[in-house]
Scaffold this motif. Structure first.
Motif, PDB file in Angstrom:
ATOM      1  N   ASP A  13       0.857  -1.185   0.000  1.00  0.00           N
ATOM      2  CA  ASP A  13       0.000   0.000   0.000  1.00  0.00           C
ATOM      3  C   ASP A  13       0.895   1.237   0.000  1.00  0.00           C
ATOM      4  O   ASP A  13       1.928   1.252   0.667  1.00  0.00           O
ATOM      5  N   ASP A  14       0.472   2.251  -0.769  1.00  0.00           N
ATOM      6  CA  ASP A  14       1.312   3.447  -0.825  1.00  0.00           C
ATOM      7  C   ASP A  14       1.103   4.361   0.376  1.00  0.00           C
ATOM      8  O   ASP A  14       1.910   5.226   0.638  1.00  0.00           O
ATOM      9  N   ASP A  57      -3.194  -2.946  -2.279  1.00  0.00           N
ATOM     10  CA  ASP A  57      -4.057  -1.844  -2.691  1.00  0.00           C
ATOM     11  C   ASP A  57      -4.217  -1.918  -4.207  1.00  0.00           C
ATOM     12  O   ASP A  57      -3.264  -2.168  -4.939  1.00  0.00           O
ATOM     13  N   LEU A  58      -5.433  -1.694  -4.652  1.00  0.00           N
ATOM     14  CA  LEU A  58      -5.678  -1.757  -6.086  1.00  0.00           C
ATOM     15  C   LEU A  58      -4.978  -0.608  -6.814  1.00  0.00           C
ATOM     16  O   LEU A  58      -4.503  -0.759  -7.936  1.00  0.00           O
ATOM     17  N   LEU A  59      -4.950   0.547  -6.153  1.00  0.00           N
ATOM     18  CA  LEU A  59      -4.364   1.723  -6.805  1.00  0.00           C
ATOM     19  C   LEU A  59      -2.993   2.039  -6.237  1.00  0.00           C
ATOM     20  O   LEU A  59      -2.869   2.436  -5.085  1.00  0.00           O
ATOM     21  N   ILE A  81      -4.138 -13.632  -3.303  1.00  0.00           N
ATOM     22  CA  ILE A  81      -4.069 -12.174  -3.228  1.00  0.00           C
ATOM     23  C   ILE A  81      -5.421 -11.585  -2.829  1.00  0.00           C
ATOM     24  O   ILE A  81      -6.460 -11.924  -3.404  1.00  0.00           O
ATOM     25  N   ILE A  82      -5.373 -10.729  -1.817  1.00  0.00           N
ATOM     26  CA  ILE A  82      -6.581 -10.012  -1.396  1.00  0.00           C
ATOM     27  C   ILE A  82      -6.415  -8.556  -1.817  1.00  0.00           C
ATOM     28  O   ILE A  82      -5.402  -7.929  -1.516  1.00  0.00           O
ATOM     29  N   MET A  83      -7.387  -8.030  -2.544  1.00  0.00           N
ATOM     30  CA  MET A  83      -7.293  -6.660  -3.037  1.00  0.00           C
ATOM     31  C   MET A  83      -8.016  -5.710  -2.089  1.00  0.00           C
ATOM     32  O   MET A  83      -9.117  -6.004  -1.630  1.00  0.00           O
ATOM     33  N   ILE A  84      -7.382  -4.545  -1.858  1.00  0.00           N
ATOM     34  CA  ILE A  84      -8.081  -3.490  -1.115  1.00  0.00           C
ATOM     35  C   ILE A  84      -8.567  -2.498  -2.166  1.00  0.00           C
ATOM     36  O   ILE A  84      -7.774  -2.008  -2.978  1.00  0.00           O
ATOM     37  N   THR A  85      -9.850  -2.242  -2.178  1.00  0.00           N
ATOM     38  CA  THR A  85     -10.375  -1.365  -3.227  1.00  0.00           C
ATOM     39  C   THR A  85     -11.038  -0.135  -2.619  1.00  0.00           C
ATOM     40  O   THR A  85     -11.500  -0.157  -1.475  1.00  0.00           O
ATOM     41  N   ALA A 101      -7.462 -13.195  -8.278  1.00  0.00           N
ATOM     42  CA  ALA A 101      -7.377 -12.685  -6.901  1.00  0.00           C
ATOM     43  C   ALA A 101      -8.273 -13.552  -6.021  1.00  0.00           C
ATOM     44  O   ALA A 101      -9.278 -14.100  -6.486  1.00  0.00           O
ATOM     45  N   TYR A 102      -7.897 -13.695  -4.748  1.00  0.00           N
ATOM     46  CA  TYR A 102      -8.673 -14.553  -3.858  1.00  0.00           C
ATOM     47  C   TYR A 102      -9.973 -13.877  -3.435  1.00  0.00           C
ATOM     48  O   TYR A 102     -11.033 -14.494  -3.432  1.00  0.00           O
ATOM     49  N   ASP A 103      -9.868 -12.589  -3.102  1.00  0.00           N
ATOM     50  CA  ASP A 103     -11.051 -11.860  -2.622  1.00  0.00           C
ATOM     51  C   ASP A 103     -10.723 -10.376  -2.625  1.00  0.00           C
ATOM     52  O   ASP A 103      -9.580 -10.000  -2.862  1.00  0.00           O
ATOM     53  N   PHE A 104     -11.727  -9.534  -2.347  1.00  0.00           N
ATOM     54  CA  PHE A 104     -11.404  -8.112  -2.190  1.00  0.00           C
ATOM     55  C   PHE A 104     -12.158  -7.522  -1.004  1.00  0.00           C
ATOM     56  O   PHE A 104     -13.170  -8.058  -0.570  1.00  0.00           O
ATOM     57  N   ILE A 105     -11.632  -6.444  -0.494  1.00  0.00           N
ATOM     58  CA  ILE A 105     -12.261  -5.790   0.657  1.00  0.00           C
ATOM     59  C   ILE A 105     -12.234  -4.287   0.400  1.00  0.00           C
ATOM     60  O   ILE A 105     -11.247  -3.753  -0.102  1.00  0.00           O
TER      61      ILE A 105
END
Ligand SMILES: Nc1ncnc2c1ncn2[C@@H]1O[C@H](COP(=O)(O)OP(=O)(O)O)[C@@H](O)[C@H]1O
Ligand SMILES: [Mg+2]
Length: 444
Positions: A13-14, A57-59, A81-85, A101-105
């Motif tokens: 994450d940035d 993080d997606l971005l 991989i879990i994405m944070i969106t 991706a495994y899932d996103f949150i």
């Protein structure tokens, strides 16, 4: 993998606050969390560390949308991989799932939920790893060949063809080395689940206290040492075949649960109330007499009757000697495919036909393997055979014919010159062509 070491998780994450938060909150005694601020930094860490789960993080500033996901999946396909969106990027999240991706949150996120997601993702990685190991173990021996044309073998082949497509459990009995594994593999190969790996377990290797957990799995804390949830062999064998070898050695206290699994196709993990349904074809093998074991109170009678419903009895090799030449031929051509095929002199074959083969086909295979190594000029004589097999010839010495005496003498000289035919012919005082002719008449 050592169950006691923490598994590493990478957070990408940035935003520094998020990195700090997640490193602190997701870390515990089972997990070690590392963090990267950019895609490049992440890739560098992925190349030099082993991660099972990545939260990203997606971005990110230095990579566009799903590029990093694709690169990570390529570099380490086993990783989940879990994405944070953010708020507006549900479409991209869906795209990410399609890419593996495994899932996103979504931000702002509930930490407990993320924690659970990471745990589940890790379990999945572990399960897949164990599965891969099992698959490797069971499919390493590719094509199965069941050699033989005796009446007994033909009958068994008929039974295999009939029973393979059915769901009924099969019990395969017979002496050690008689081909029980071969039959089990064939049944699986010809069944409707042949595209899945057959799971094989030798019950003699089950530790008594852990047998139940190995078969059915357990939930965390259900017994000392059970520090995490685990699936058992039944879960792995779902929709496929479970081959329980040496079933006579299955601890008696687990036998009733196995019977239940056979009858209802349901089971419970150790420490869990909930029943799980499975779809498993069961195969069993043993060299014990299970009926005797039942009468001695060593084997559950009901289980015996259930698994004995379809029984295939492997005859020992000394009861089907006519299969021996076929088996010898098969092993001669397949054991050392890179070497020219050895031939076997008739006397050596006669020894093998007379021998009792207490170790059955396994022993025969080993003897041939050894003889090929000891052969001279690709010819196997009695001298290449173990003493107990070759000994049979001396005892059966009943020929005084000149022809046999000559043969013995020729082979002895050949042996003396380590198979060198030129020297042998010279020593015998005959031409090389004559020697070749004589030698070929001694072969089978
Ligand atoms: N009929 C057969 N044709 C070809 N190979 C066989 C045959 N029977 C046994 N074998 C080989 O002999 C060895 C022992 O057989 P296996 O099935 O493991 O015996 P068991 O399980 O009864 O102890 C294996 O290498 C197997 O491939
Ligand atoms: Mg076996």
């Amino acid at each position: 993998m050592n169950k006691n070491t923490a598994y590493p998780v990478l957070v990408i994450d940035d935003e520094e606050t998020i990195r700090r938060l997640l490193t602190k909150e997701l870390g515990n005694e089972n997990r070690e969390v590392m963090a990267a601020a950019t895609g490049e930094e992440a890739m560098a860490m992925i190349r030099s560390n082993w991660f099972d789960v990545i939260v990203m993080d997606l971005l990110l500033p230095d990579v566009s949308d799903l590029d990093l996901l694709i690169r990570v999946k390529e570099a380490v396909p086993h990783v989940e991989i879990i994405m944070i969106t953010g708020h507006g990027d549900i479409d991209t999240a869906v795209e990410a799932m399609k890419l593996g991706a495994y899932d996103f949150i979504r931000k702002p996120f509930n930490l407990d939920r993320l924690d659970l997601m990471v745990e589940k993702a890790h379990q999945r990685v572990q399960l897949q790893r164990e599965n891969a190991i099992l698959r490797h173990r069971t499919t390493s021996e590719k094509e199965v060949k069941f050699i033989g044309n005796s009446r007994a073998v033909r009958d068994i082949k008929f039974l295999i063809d009939k029973v393979a497509p059915e769901k009924i459990p099969v019990l395969i009995t017979g002496e050690s080395g008689s081909g029980k594994d071969v039959v089990a593999r064939l049944i699986h190969e010809r069944s409707s689940c042949s595209d899945k790996p057959m799971i094989i377990k030798n019950c003699a290797t089950l530790q008594k206290e852990l047998a139940r957990s190995e078969l059915f799995g357990h939930v965390k804390g259900s017994f000392t040492g059970g520090t995490e949830n685990r699936e058992g062999l039944l879960a792995f064998a779902h929709n496929s075949t479970l081959f329980l070898d040496e079933i006579g050695d299955l601890p008696i206290d687990v036998q009733a649960s196995l019977l239940r699994a056979l009858e209802t196709q349901t089971y419970r993990r150790v420490g869990e109330k909930e029943e799980r349904c499975v779809n498993i074809r069961f195969l069993f093998a043993t060299n014990k007499n299970l009926a005797d074991e039942v009468s001695r109170g060593q084997f559950n009678e009901a289980l015996f009757h259930r698994i004995n419903a379809f029984h295939i009895q492997m005859p020992p090799i000394h009861e089907r000697r006519e299969d021996l030449p076929l088996l010898v031929d098969y092993f001669l051509t397949t054991l050392h495919p890179d070497k020219p095929t050895c031939r076997i002199v008739k006397d050596a074959m006669d020894c093998m036909m007379r021998y009792s083969w207490p170790g059955n086909v396994r022993e025969l295979r080993n003897v041939i393997e050894r003889s090929i190594i000891l052969s001279e000029n690709n010819i196997i004589t009695e001298r290449c055979m173990p003493k107990e097999i070759a000994a049979g010839t001396e005892d059966n010495e009943d020929s005084f014919s000149l022809e046999d005496a000559e043969k013995k003498h020729v082979l002895k000289v050949l042996d003396f010159y380590s198979g060198n035919r030129r020297k042998t012919a010279e020593a015998l005082g005959i031409g090389r062509k004559t020697l070749y002719r004589k030698l070929s008449s001694y072969l089978m």
